[in-house]
Design a protein around this motif. Structure first.
Motif, short mmCIF file in Angstrom:
data_model
loop_
_atom_site.label_atom_id
_atom_site.label_comp_id
_atom_site.label_asym_id
_atom_site.label_seq_id
_atom_site.Cartn_x
_atom_site.Cartn_y
_atom_site.Cartn_z
N ILE A 120 -20.95 15.78 21.51
CA ILE A 120 -19.89 14.90 21.96
C ILE A 120 -18.88 14.49 20.54
CG2 ILE A 120 -19.21 12.71 22.87
CD1 ILE A 120 -21.58 12.87 24.73
N SER A 124 -15.17 15.14 19.87
CA SER A 124 -14.11 14.43 19.85
C SER A 124 -13.42 14.35 18.55
CB SER A 124 -14.68 12.99 20.37
OG SER A 124 -15.55 12.53 19.21
N VAL A 210 -18.80 20.34 32.06
CA VAL A 210 -18.84 19.65 33.34
C VAL A 210 -18.11 18.02 32.90
CG1 VAL A 210 -19.95 18.34 34.89
CG2 VAL A 210 -20.50 20.48 34.38
N LEU A 211 -18.50 17.50 31.85
CA LEU A 211 -17.99 16.28 31.68
C LEU A 211 -16.51 16.35 30.83
CD1 LEU A 211 -21.45 14.81 30.37
CD2 LEU A 211 -19.98 14.28 32.29
N GLY A 212 -16.04 17.53 30.83
CA GLY A 212 -15.06 17.60 30.07
C GLY A 212 -14.90 17.47 28.54
N LEU A 213 -16.10 17.62 28.17
CA LEU A 213 -16.34 17.13 26.60
C LEU A 213 -16.18 18.62 25.66
CD1 LEU A 213 -18.96 14.49 26.94
CD2 LEU A 213 -16.45 14.32 26.68
N ARG C 44 -2.78 9.91 17.34
CA ARG C 44 -2.93 9.88 19.10
C ARG C 44 -2.57 8.46 19.51
NH1 ARG C 44 -7.88 12.68 22.20
NH2 ARG C 44 -8.91 11.13 21.38
N TYR C 161 -26.66 17.76 35.86
CA TYR C 161 -25.16 17.65 36.08
C TYR C 161 -25.37 18.13 37.75
CZ TYR C 161 -23.79 22.49 35.17
OH TYR C 161 -23.67 23.81 34.77
N PHE C 165 -24.62 16.57 41.18
CA PHE C 165 -23.55 16.91 42.11
C PHE C 165 -24.37 17.21 43.79
CE2 PHE C 165 -20.99 18.17 38.52
CZ PHE C 165 -19.83 17.41 39.09
N MET C 279 -22.75 9.20 33.07
CA MET C 279 -21.24 9.62 33.16
C MET C 279 -20.89 10.07 34.35
SD MET C 279 -20.77 11.67 29.77
CE MET C 279 -21.33 10.83 27.93
N LEU C 280 -21.64 10.76 35.10
CA LEU C 280 -21.31 11.44 36.41
C LEU C 280 -21.43 10.43 37.51
CD1 LEU C 280 -23.05 14.88 36.16
CD2 LEU C 280 -20.81 14.43 36.29
N ARG C 291 -18.33 7.70 27.04
CA ARG C 291 -17.33 8.37 27.96
C ARG C 291 -16.11 7.85 27.90
NH1 ARG C 291 -16.96 11.28 33.61
NH2 ARG C 291 -15.59 12.98 32.71
N ILE C 294 -14.56 8.28 24.55
CA ILE C 294 -13.98 9.49 24.24
C ILE C 294 -12.53 9.49 25.13
CG2 ILE C 294 -14.06 12.01 24.87
CD1 ILE C 294 -17.10 11.37 25.06
N TYR C 299 -12.83 5.66 18.55
CA TYR C 299 -13.80 6.31 17.51
C TYR C 299 -14.90 5.26 16.79
CZ TYR C 299 -11.57 10.89 16.77
OH TYR C 299 -10.98 11.87 16.89
N LEU C 302 -17.37 5.15 19.75
CA LEU C 302 -17.99 6.43 19.94
C LEU C 302 -19.13 6.47 18.98
CD1 LEU C 302 -18.17 8.95 21.41
CD2 LEU C 302 -16.57 10.00 19.85
N ILE C 306 -23.31 6.45 19.47
CA ILE C 306 -23.80 7.67 19.24
C ILE C 306 -25.21 7.04 18.29
CG2 ILE C 306 -23.81 9.94 18.28
CD1 ILE C 306 -21.54 10.38 19.91
#
Lengths: 274, 317, 334
Positions: A120, A124, A210-213, C44, C161, C165, C279-280, C291, C294, C299, C302, C306
């Motif tokens: 991740i 990023s 899947v998480l768009g990462l 950004r 995942y 789903f 996250m899901l 998430r 991100i 940062y 994040l 982590i």
């Protein structure tokens, strides 16, 4: 020697996916990742076997390319991790002593450290455009340790056996012993580790996508689910869009896993008889 | 008297079936130490399994019967079918490797108690008292009960195995190479302990070992086995002084003797494969005295006087 | 005692090696990037937020980031500065999205959620998986054992995942029994709130339990099967010990040992799975925080999440390693 059912089913599934993933793209005329190639949400037809998605892409072709890309990634990672695992595992198991202890400590650490968050960070840092190479590098860095642990314990037990001592006393050099005497025993475990590495690498990359990462422009098994999820395929009842990749992923993982456990069983039986 | 009648022990394998114990008929007199000798694969362990009633696929007792001449506490005869209910109470077993036979993560105490279910704390305490008293008889301190197997020496562990096997004073004890994994000094202690316990309890002890010296010193009766058959039985003294079967003679000659100038005779050749069709005497191919008839006719175990039986057409005199 | 000390020493050393390697990778990663992540980030931030970032604020953020990545001073200085931030001051700087809230505060809010989810699901899956695996391995030639093992084989290789789903499709759409995302109102802890939490956590917990269940079933099945062939199990059978007692006191007690080690080793990947699941399902734990970090380009947050992930995994692994001697007397005594 009879090949067990697990191995048979596994090889058939994996074989179909490999053939489909690598042969079908030859006949593909339109880059499936291009948006707006076709009408949005086209229904299932002869032209679009699985219909098209919200962005006018053919779901069937996208899936085929996803399978191919994911397999390439998995195999690449597995080749590298298996090579590292063999070097580390064999040298540690065969040398023993302090080298072995230190190597195993490092080994266990790489097993424990979760690779997912590191990936991740990587993504990023480059704003979601991590190159395939960078992702593979991280996957390799954190993917070799499980196999290496197994290979080391096999090497350790093989080392205790009689014929190694024979070779030792008859003056064979250490690398020669490792390759001539230990490798055949380790080989089957390396194959199992190889297949499991493919599985793990595809799984991890897909989870990121899947998480768009991960970069979701490149079709992979994760990216296709990402797009379906982003456009709420479930709520809008485009079940094929999300169902087809999920089914394909389940099948491919099942196929790989059946191959690895089936091969393990096959090898155990063959050893039992000789 | 323990009687075996036409007992056949058959293994089922992928290649087909093979009789590892082939039509054995013999009587064992109770109250003795009975030594069983023979090379690996001669059927010793199959005989032990059948005697113990530990008959599980791929092994089956395809023919014959064993008469134990014993009754259980319920008054019924003990047979091959129900003998497992009497394991360690009426018939027990002492394995060869004490290290791998004790549960490494459980204290010895618990391994003395898991034979049965207890209804109360009091019952457990009573049993433990008996165990402690029994251990003392075996020169073991009761502290071993609080130890885990890895904390004991090899000799101590084997003493624990002996204690486990003899605690209920069973009528029959099967000792399967009980000293192979031990060093010589410890071996002697264990063997003397076994002999001493047998003398006190007056039970029947089957002792399997490759070591003919042990047989000579310890056993009252001998059973010599060759290629799935019993080839000679009798009093140990008689067998050692006047072996009648050439194979027995060969085994005894492999023993070193003090003052022996002759070079030791190893046992030459190999027993036949049980997979082959076996005609005539199974020892004939290795026998220096074999005649043409030996290759045609299979000798039966026959009495030659003094409670001594031999399966040989031309026994040594 | 010597064995135990030896063991302790090795586990502690491994603990530090895990931290060292994990933290070092985090430290080195931004330095290996071709472009400067701080410039990227500031661009950004100004591009997206556009609004009221004064030059002063930009400088402050740049300084905070610079310190966070430790871009000032020599590489060694930077490294020690970073270590100090992680281990001594627990200071990951201010959150850039929720400026000026410190990152550590956000993490402290999220950590109990992740911890609870992980603890409940990992323990449930481990106990259940080992029990089923034990039965399947002990009665390996019965039909139901094959069924149980097949269940494990079907579950184990499926990614988190996919389970997420499939569960969402089944339990949130087809049979709307559980909520799609996590909604628990903040406020005092009441009985209703606890019920709410359980109800809302059910699907994410089930996802985690299913995957780890499969893994434990397969591991325990093959261990129980091979333990059954051990001399002490054969001896116990010949002693006349009842099968159920053999299964628990002999097979389970021994086969569980490698399963404890395996649990300790796989905590990292279980944690990774928990992050994906959070996250899901928008479960308010570290994964969710990650998430949002991100998507907001935060940062500091994040890096904080982590880093805490790696530290948490290392500590939990050490905790299990330290519990291990309770189950193995060979390490406890002599």
């Amino acid at each position: 020697m009879k090949i067990n059912n697990r191995l048979k089913i596994g090889i058939v599934i994996v074989g179909l996916f490999v053939l489909g993933g690598f042969i079908l793209p030859i006949f593909c005329t339109v880059d499936p990742s291009l948006q707006g190639s076709y009408m949005d949400y086209a229904p299932v037809s002869w032209e679009h076997l699985l219909g098209t998605d919200a962005l006018g892409r053919d779901i069937g072709w996208y899936l085929v390319f996803s399978i191919r890309n994911s397999l390439i990634l998995g195999v690449t990672v597995a080749i590298c991790t298996t090579a590292i695992a063999l070097v580390v595992g064999l040298s540690a198991g065969f040398s023993g002593g302090r080298y072995d202890r230190v190597m195993m400590m490092i080994n266990d650490s790489f097993i424990v450290i979760p690779a997912f968050p590191i990936l991740i960070i990587l993504n990023s840092l480059v704003k979601g455009h991590a190159s395939q190479g960078a992702i593979i590098a991280i996957l390799v860095l954190f993917g070799w340790a499980w196999s290496s642990r197994t290979i080391r314990s096999i090497a350790l037990s093989v080392r205790e056996r009689e014929f190694i001592n024979m070779a030792w006393f008859s003056g064979c050099s250490r690398p020669k012993i490792i390759f001539r005497e230990v490798f055949p025993h380790v080989f089957s475990y390396a194959v199992v580790g190889f297949i499991n590495s493919i599985l793990w690498a595809i799984n991890t990359e897909a989870s990121l996508a899947v998480l768009g990462l991960s970069s979701v422009e490149r079709p992979t098994l994760g990216a296709i689910v990402y797009w379906a999820n982003t456009y709420s395929a479930v709520i809008t009842e485009h079940y094929i869009w999300i169902g087809a990749p999920i089914l394909a992923t389940v099948l491919i993982f099942l196929g790989l896993f059946l191959t690895s456990t089936g091969y393990n069983q096959y090898f155990a039986e063959r050893r039992g008889h000789s | 008297m323990i009687r075996l009648k036409n007992v056949v022990g058959t293994y089922t394998t992928v290649r087909g079936t093979v009789d590892a114990l082939d039509d054995v008929t013999t009587d064992f007199q109770t109250g003795n130490i009975i030594g069983i000798a023979g090379e690996s694969g001669c059927g010793k362990s199959t005989l032990l399994k059948l005697l113990y009633g530990n008959i599980e696929y791929p092994l089956a007792m395809s023919k014959g019967m064993i008469d134990y001449g014993m009754k259980g506490p319920d008054g019924r005869d003990i047979t091959t079918e129900n003998i497992s209910e009497h394991w360690f109470k009426k018939i027990s077993y002492i394995p060869q490797s004490s290290m791998s036979s004790l549960n490494p993560v459980v204290k010895i105490r618990k391994q003395f108690l898991d034979f049965q279910d207890f209804r109360s704390r009091k019952e457990i305490d009573e049993t433990l008292e008996k165990v402690v008293a029994f251990l003392r008889e075996l020169d073991l301190t009761p502290e071993v009960l609080d130890a885990y197997p890895h904390q004991l020496s090899g000799g101590m562990r084997q003493r624990v195995m002996v204690a486990l096997g003899t605690f209920f004073q069973p009528d029959i004890i099967l000792a399967d190479e009980p000293t192979t994994a031990l060093d010589v000094v410890v071996q002697k202690g264990i063997l003397l302990l076994l002999a001493e316990l047998q003398r006190r309890m007056k039970n029947t002890m089957f002792l399997v070992t490759h070591d003919m010296g042990v047989h000579y010193q310890l056993t009252h009766k001998m059973v010599i086995m060759y290629a799935a058959k019993i080839v000679e039985t009798g009093d140990s003294e008689e067998i050692f002084s006047r072996p009648r079967h050439p194979y027995t003679k060969m085994l005894i000659e492999s023993l070193p003797r003090i003052g022996d100038a002759k070079k030791l005779q190893g046992v030459e050749g190999k027993p036949p494969s049980l997979w082959d069709e076996l005609r005539g005497c199974r020892f004939a191919p290795r026998c220096s005295r074999a005649k043409a008839e030996c290759r045609e006719r299979c000798p039966e175990l026959a009495a030659v006087g003094n409670g001594h039986s031999v399966a040989c057409l031309y026994p040594e005199s | 005692m010597k064995n135990f000390l030896n063991y302790l020493w090795q586990r502690l050393l491994t603990f530090f090696v895990v931290l060292f390697i994990g933290i070092s990778v985090l430290f080195l990663l931004p330095r290996l990037m071709p472009s400067d992540p701080i410039d990227n980030y500031l661009q950004r931030l100004q591009g997206s937020a556009g609004q009221a970032l004064t030059g002063e604020q930009v400088a402050e953020i740049r300084k905070a980031l610079g310190e966070m990545y430790g871009i000032q001073g020599s590489l060694i200085d930077q490294y020690f500065g970073y270590l100090k931030r992680v281990f001594v001051s627990h200071d990951f700087g201010p959150s850039l999205a929720a400026y000026p809230k410190p990152v550590s505060e956000l993490i402290n809010l999220a950590l109990p959620w992740t911890f609870g989810l992980m603890l409940v699901s990992t323990i449930t899956a481990w106990l259940l998986g080992n029990l089923v695996g034990l039965v399947a391995g002990f009665f390996h030639n019965r039909k139901f054992a094959t069924v149980l093992e097949t269940l494990g084989i079907l579950i184990y290789p499926i990614p988190y995942y996919i389970f997420a789903f499939v569960l969402i499709i089944f339990f949130a759409f087809l049979i709307p029994a559980f909520p799609l995302t996590f909604v628990v109102m903040p406020g005092p802890v009441t009985f209703q709130k606890i019920v709410d939490i359980i109800y809302n956590s059910f699907l994410p917990a089930l996802t985690l339990i299913l995957v780890n269940f499969g893994w434990n079933v397969l591991g325990m099945k093959s261990l129980a099967y091979s333990t059954k062939e051990e001399g002490y199990v054969l001896y116990a059978r010949l002693k006349g010990v009842k099968p159920r007692r053999i299964m628990y006191n002999y097979v389970a007690r021994n086969a569980i040992l490698p399963q404890i080690t395996s649990l300790a080793l796989s905590l990292g990947s279980i944690f990774g799975g928990a992050l994906i699941t959070e996250m899901l399902f928008s479960y308010p734990g570290i994964g969710m925080l990650m998430r949002s970090a991100i998507s907001n380009g935060d940062y500091n947050l994040l890096y904080g999440t982590i880093t805490i992930t790696i530290v948490a995994v290392a500590i939990s692994t050490l905790a299990i390693d330290l519990l291990y001697p309770l189950f193995d007397p060979r390490i406890r005594h002599r």
